[in-house]
Design an enzyme around this catalytic site. Structure first.
Site, PDB file in Angstrom:
ATOM      1  N   HIS A  18       0.839  -1.193   0.000  1.00  0.00           N
ATOM      2  CA  HIS A  18       0.000   0.000   0.000  1.00  0.00           C
ATOM      3  C   HIS A  18       0.881   1.252   0.000  1.00  0.00           C
ATOM      4  O   HIS A  18       2.115   1.158   0.009  1.00  0.00           O
ATOM      5  CB  HIS A  18      -1.011  -0.011   1.148  1.00  0.00           C
ATOM      6  CG  HIS A  18      -0.423  -0.098   2.528  1.00  0.00           C
ATOM      7  ND1 HIS A  18       0.435   0.840   3.045  1.00  0.00           N
ATOM      8  CD2 HIS A  18      -0.569  -1.038   3.500  1.00  0.00           C
ATOM      9  CE1 HIS A  18       0.756   0.513   4.273  1.00  0.00           C
ATOM     10  NE2 HIS A  18       0.189  -0.645   4.576  1.00  0.00           N
ATOM     11  N   HIS A  76       3.785   1.656   2.441  1.00  0.00           N
ATOM     12  CA  HIS A  76       5.019   0.953   2.055  1.00  0.00           C
ATOM     13  C   HIS A  76       5.748   1.754   0.972  1.00  0.00           C
ATOM     14  O   HIS A  76       6.969   1.866   0.966  1.00  0.00           O
ATOM     15  CB  HIS A  76       4.715  -0.443   1.506  1.00  0.00           C
ATOM     16  CG  HIS A  76       3.939  -1.325   2.451  1.00  0.00           C
ATOM     17  ND1 HIS A  76       2.871  -2.075   2.045  1.00  0.00           N
ATOM     18  CD2 HIS A  76       4.083  -1.551   3.768  1.00  0.00           C
ATOM     19  CE1 HIS A  76       2.382  -2.753   3.086  1.00  0.00           C
ATOM     20  NE2 HIS A  76       3.098  -2.445   4.142  1.00  0.00           N
ATOM     21  N   CYS A  85       0.366 -10.514  19.849  1.00  0.00           N
ATOM     22  CA  CYS A  85      -0.436  -9.938  18.758  1.00  0.00           C
ATOM     23  C   CYS A  85       0.108 -10.474  17.446  1.00  0.00           C
ATOM     24  O   CYS A  85       1.273 -10.238  17.104  1.00  0.00           O
ATOM     25  CB  CYS A  85      -0.375  -8.411  18.750  1.00  0.00           C
ATOM     26  SG  CYS A  85      -1.102  -7.718  17.241  1.00  0.00           S
ATOM     27  N   CYS A 127      -4.170  -5.122  21.714  1.00  0.00           N
ATOM     28  CA  CYS A 127      -2.942  -4.603  21.113  1.00  0.00           C
ATOM     29  C   CYS A 127      -3.048  -3.078  20.995  1.00  0.00           C
ATOM     30  O   CYS A 127      -4.025  -2.573  20.432  1.00  0.00           O
ATOM     31  CB  CYS A 127      -2.742  -5.209  19.724  1.00  0.00           C
ATOM     32  SG  CYS A 127      -1.459  -4.343  18.800  1.00  0.00           S
ATOM     33  N   LYS A 179      -3.656  -3.360   6.536  1.00  0.00           N
ATOM     34  CA  LYS A 179      -4.666  -4.326   6.148  1.00  0.00           C
ATOM     35  C   LYS A 179      -5.685  -4.465   7.282  1.00  0.00           C
ATOM     36  O   LYS A 179      -6.885  -4.494   7.066  1.00  0.00           O
ATOM     37  CB  LYS A 179      -3.948  -5.653   5.885  1.00  0.00           C
ATOM     38  CG  LYS A 179      -4.818  -6.873   5.814  1.00  0.00           C
ATOM     39  CD  LYS A 179      -5.563  -6.943   4.515  1.00  0.00           C
ATOM     40  CE  LYS A 179      -6.399  -8.228   4.471  1.00  0.00           C
ATOM     41  NZ  LYS A 179      -7.470  -8.129   3.525  1.00  0.00           N
ATOM     42  N   HIS A 209      -2.949  -2.359  17.013  1.00  0.00           N
ATOM     43  CA  HIS A 209      -4.021  -2.873  16.147  1.00  0.00           C
ATOM     44  C   HIS A 209      -5.400  -2.902  16.812  1.00  0.00           C
ATOM     45  O   HIS A 209      -6.390  -3.229  16.159  1.00  0.00           O
ATOM     46  CB  HIS A 209      -3.654  -4.269  15.640  1.00  0.00           C
ATOM     47  CG  HIS A 209      -2.458  -4.256  14.733  1.00  0.00           C
ATOM     48  ND1 HIS A 209      -1.170  -4.436  15.186  1.00  0.00           N
ATOM     49  CD2 HIS A 209      -2.350  -4.040  13.401  1.00  0.00           C
ATOM     50  CE1 HIS A 209      -0.327  -4.336  14.176  1.00  0.00           C
ATOM     51  NE2 HIS A 209      -1.010  -4.092  13.078  1.00  0.00           N
ATOM     52  N   LYS A 258      -3.292   5.071  10.669  1.00  0.00           N
ATOM     53  CA  LYS A 258      -2.210   4.393   9.957  1.00  0.00           C
ATOM     54  C   LYS A 258      -2.837   3.391   8.992  1.00  0.00           C
ATOM     55  O   LYS A 258      -3.782   2.696   9.330  1.00  0.00           O
ATOM     56  CB  LYS A 258      -1.327   3.645  10.945  1.00  0.00           C
ATOM     57  CG  LYS A 258      -0.229   2.840  10.275  1.00  0.00           C
ATOM     58  CD  LYS A 258       0.709   2.229  11.301  1.00  0.00           C
ATOM     59  CE  LYS A 258       1.834   1.464  10.649  1.00  0.00           C
ATOM     60  NZ  LYS A 258       1.545   0.060  10.402  1.00  0.00           N
ATOM     61  N   CYS A 286       1.251  -7.757  14.879  1.00  0.00           N
ATOM     62  CA  CYS A 286       2.584  -7.195  15.152  1.00  0.00           C
ATOM     63  C   CYS A 286       3.644  -8.281  15.116  1.00  0.00           C
ATOM     64  O   CYS A 286       4.826  -7.969  15.036  1.00  0.00           O
ATOM     65  CB  CYS A 286       2.664  -6.588  16.548  1.00  0.00           C
ATOM     66  SG  CYS A 286       1.653  -5.154  16.830  1.00  0.00           S
TER      67      CYS A 286
HETATM   68  N1  MSP Z   1       8.265  -7.280   8.295  1.00  0.00           N
HETATM   69  C1  MSP Z   1       8.443  -6.225   9.230  1.00  0.00           C
HETATM   70  C2  MSP Z   1       9.775  -5.521   9.012  1.00  0.00           C
HETATM   71  C3  MSP Z   1      10.963  -6.413   9.125  1.00  0.00           C
HETATM   72  S1  MSP Z   1      12.429  -5.557   8.772  1.00  0.00           S
HETATM   73  C4  MSP Z   1      13.626  -6.586   9.248  1.00  0.00           C
HETATM   74  C5  MSP Z   1       7.326  -5.212   9.082  1.00  0.00           C
HETATM   75  N2  MSP Z   1       6.659  -5.247   7.928  1.00  0.00           N
HETATM   76  S2  MSP Z   1       5.427  -4.286   7.561  1.00  0.00           S
HETATM   77  O1  MSP Z   1       5.077  -4.650   6.223  1.00  0.00           O
HETATM   78  O2  MSP Z   1       4.409  -4.357   8.563  1.00  0.00           O
HETATM   79  O3  MSP Z   1       5.986  -2.822   7.612  1.00  0.00           O
HETATM   80  C6  MSP Z   1       7.122  -2.493   6.883  1.00  0.00           C
HETATM   81  C7  MSP Z   1       7.383  -1.017   6.927  1.00  0.00           C
HETATM   82  O4  MSP Z   1       6.313  -0.322   6.323  1.00  0.00           O
HETATM   83  C8  MSP Z   1       7.530  -0.464   8.353  1.00  0.00           C
HETATM   84  O5  MSP Z   1       8.705   0.310   8.429  1.00  0.00           O
HETATM   85  C9  MSP Z   1       6.327   0.408   8.514  1.00  0.00           C
HETATM   86  O6  MSP Z   1       6.579   1.557   9.292  1.00  0.00           O
HETATM   87  C10 MSP Z   1       6.048   0.808   7.074  1.00  0.00           C
HETATM   88  N3  MSP Z   1       4.685   1.225   6.968  1.00  0.00           N
HETATM   89  C11 MSP Z   1       3.562   0.458   7.030  1.00  0.00           C
HETATM   90  N4  MSP Z   1       2.493   1.287   7.004  1.00  0.00           N
HETATM   91  C12 MSP Z   1       2.901   2.573   6.946  1.00  0.00           C
HETATM   92  C13 MSP Z   1       2.279   3.807   6.789  1.00  0.00           C
HETATM   93  N5  MSP Z   1       0.990   3.935   6.790  1.00  0.00           N
HETATM   94  N6  MSP Z   1       3.086   4.879   6.607  1.00  0.00           N
HETATM   95  C14 MSP Z   1       4.438   4.798   6.503  1.00  0.00           C
HETATM   96  N7  MSP Z   1       5.046   3.651   6.651  1.00  0.00           N
HETATM   97  C15 MSP Z   1       4.313   2.571   7.057  1.00  0.00           C
HETATM   98  O7  MSP Z   1       7.127  -4.424   9.989  1.00  0.00           O
END
Ligand code: MSP
Length: 510
Positions: free
Chosen positions: A18, A21, A126, A143, A297, A146, A294, A129
């Protein structure tokens, strides 16, 4: 010229990418492109985090086995990054054999160094997380991130003696003031350590979707423990020591603020336990929020945000790749939270891109095309625009170096604004052809040439298109920036013409 190894977090493949990311990945891409432009030997790593309960649950829910599921979803991340013109050098998947090999070697080193022991773990968990919470840290059993009930878990696990690293971690923070930026996030990590560290459980027997523990069959490593090691897998830890030597520890992790504890506490302690120096820099960013929430999913499932409407590929179709990249980098500086909205991106597009940059290129091309012999234009030596340009270049360079791409763009738009104001003052559209007009236009063209180089890490295609319209040779990234971001190099190779608008305006009712 140096080395620059930059990583993004690896993304969970429980669902499609999304725009949150994309925020992290695009900013990382811009930083990597700036360092390549600076002549640094650069390695930019991203990838997918494919083990753990959350991913295994997603596979079951979708009626496929975990490997099929991760193959499909990991591909969606690569497709999104291709659509966003992400120039990663390596894409790591934690289900790859190279990762298993590195994880097993790294953790065996920690085991042999005496930092692991077996015990029974009970706690609140959780799955979203993939993290344990104490009752105090929870939101009355829910959590805190979440807002879902935590589940009670109890199993015999291997534990990592994180508690043994309190003093060494505090010392490391003390000796490396730039380890975590921005400062506020560093303080967060320090107070976490000062609050006292508990040992952490690092294996699971309740699931088998993970990397097997080499010395204890039946256990797999806990997903976070395997995930963090990806940064070493990609540089060959346990497989190619020379490469590790080359890239580590002078490396940079770009991460979101909710995973500070893993990256700034666990990870350096794990490295110390394995006999390796910790990474030298972690840059923390905030969240993109939609309607104050934030993106995730889990949130989407609870109603409100329709993630599919703001999927990166949908947005690139709507606004174009480079405008989306520009918005993601410019609007929310690394470290702050920001709000994502269609109104916000439309406003940035119309103001910064269509009115400021697009208009500048259009008006200069039009006047030069109509009234000048472009090939005879040479920028002046000591002119008012030169001072503006040099100031902007200096500001932008310093911003890039301190991981502030948004400010680098701000400085660049300062130059665009100054050039537009310069044109307003001289009103070349009212001037007759001749030396005076040529002098004004040569400087304006030179300013646009510099702008095109300065925006290239964020808007690579637009930068190239402007370069082409200026009839310059090659591309804006052909020479290292310390050679190209120098006043006076503009030379046209042919006549200029007005051309189509670079950024056709978007009406706000569209
Ligand atoms: N898999 C773990 C990371 C392991 S690194 C060794 C994880 N994955 S995640 O897919 O949940 O999140 C990955 C990154 O995306 C995190 O740094 C998180 O902050 C970022 N983001 C997820 N949603 C976000 C927003 N809405 N805004 C900005 N970044 C966000 O955590």
């Amino acid at each position: 010229m140096g080395r620059f190894y930059l990583t993004t977090p690896i993304y969970y493949v429980n669902d499609a990418p999304h725009v949150g990311h994309a925020y992290c990945t695009v900013n990382a891409d811009a930083l990597a492109r700036w360092h390549r432009l600076s002549g640094d030997s650069t390695k930019f790593l991203t990838g997918t985090d494919e083990h753990g309960q959350k991913v295994a649950d997603a596979a079951v829910k979708n009626g496929v086995d975990p490997q099929t599921w991760t193959d499909q979803t990991s591909r969606r991340f690569r497709e999104a990054w291709d659509a966003l013109d992400i120039s990663y050098d390596d894409f790591i998947r934690t289900t790859e054999p190279r990762h298993t090999e590195t994880v097993q070697k790294f953790l065996t080193a920690i085991y042999e160094n005496g930092y692991l022991y077996k015990d029974v773990y009970s706690g609140l968990y959780c799955v979203s997380c993939e993290d344990y919470f104490t009752l105090e840290a929870s939101d009355e059993g829910q959590c805190p991130i979440h807002h879902r009930p935590l589940t009670e878990m109890s199993e015999e696990n291997w534990f990592f003696r994180l508690s043994a690293f309190e003093d060494r971690l505090l010392e490391y923070y003390e000796e490396h003031p730039g380890f975590v930026t921005p400062e506020t996030k560093r303080n967060e990590a320090v107070s976490f350590v000062k609050g006292g560290l508990r040992d952490i459980s690092i294996t699971r027997t309740s699931i088998d979707w993970g990397i097997p523990v080499p010395w204890d069959p039946g256990h797999v490593f806990y997903v976070w423990y395997d995930a963090l090691i990806n940064y070493l897998t990609a540089i060959g830890y346990g497989r190619d020591d020379d490469q590790v030597e080359e890239w580590w520890p002078a490396s940079h992790h770009l991460i979101g603020k909710e995973i500070i504890r893993f990256h700034c506490v666990w990870w350096p302690a794990m490295c110390m336990a394995a006999g390796l120096d910790p990474v030298s820099h972690v840059q923390v960013h905030g969240w993109l929020l939609v309607g104050g929430q934030k993106l995730s999913k889990t949130m989407a499932a609870e109603g409100g945000v329709r993630l599919t409407d703001i999927a990166p590929v949908v947005l690139t179709d709507e606004f174009g790749v480079d405008p989306l990249r520009y918005y993601l980098v410019r609007e929310t500086a690394l470290g702050n939270d920001g709000e994502f909205s269609h109104e916000g991106i439309t406003a940035r597009y119309n103001t910064d891109l269509a009115n400021n940059l697009g208009n500048l290129v259009a008006r200069v091309s039009t006047v030069v095309g109509a009234k000048c012999d472009a090939q005879s234009l040479i920028p002046g030596r000591d002119t008012e625009l030169r001072t503006e340009a040099e100031r902007a270049i200096d500001l932008a360079r310093r911003a890039w170096e301190r991981f502030a791409p948004s400010q680098a763009l701000e400085a660049t738009w300062g130059l665009i604004g100054a050039t537009n104001a310069y044109l307003e003052r001289h009103a070349p559209w009212k001037m007759e052809s001749g030396k005076e007009l040529d002098a004004v236009m040569a400087d304006a063209l030179e300013s646009i040439r510099l702008v095109s180089i300065l925006i290239s890490p964020v808007m690579p295609s637009v930068a190239q298109e402007i370069w082409r319209r200026l009839t310059l040779e090659g591309s804006p990234t052909d020479s290292p920036q310390d050679e190209s971001l120098v006043w006076g190099l503009y030379r046209a190779r042919g006549p200029l013409s007005k051309g189509e608008p670079l950024f056709p305006r978007i009406r706000s009712d569209e």
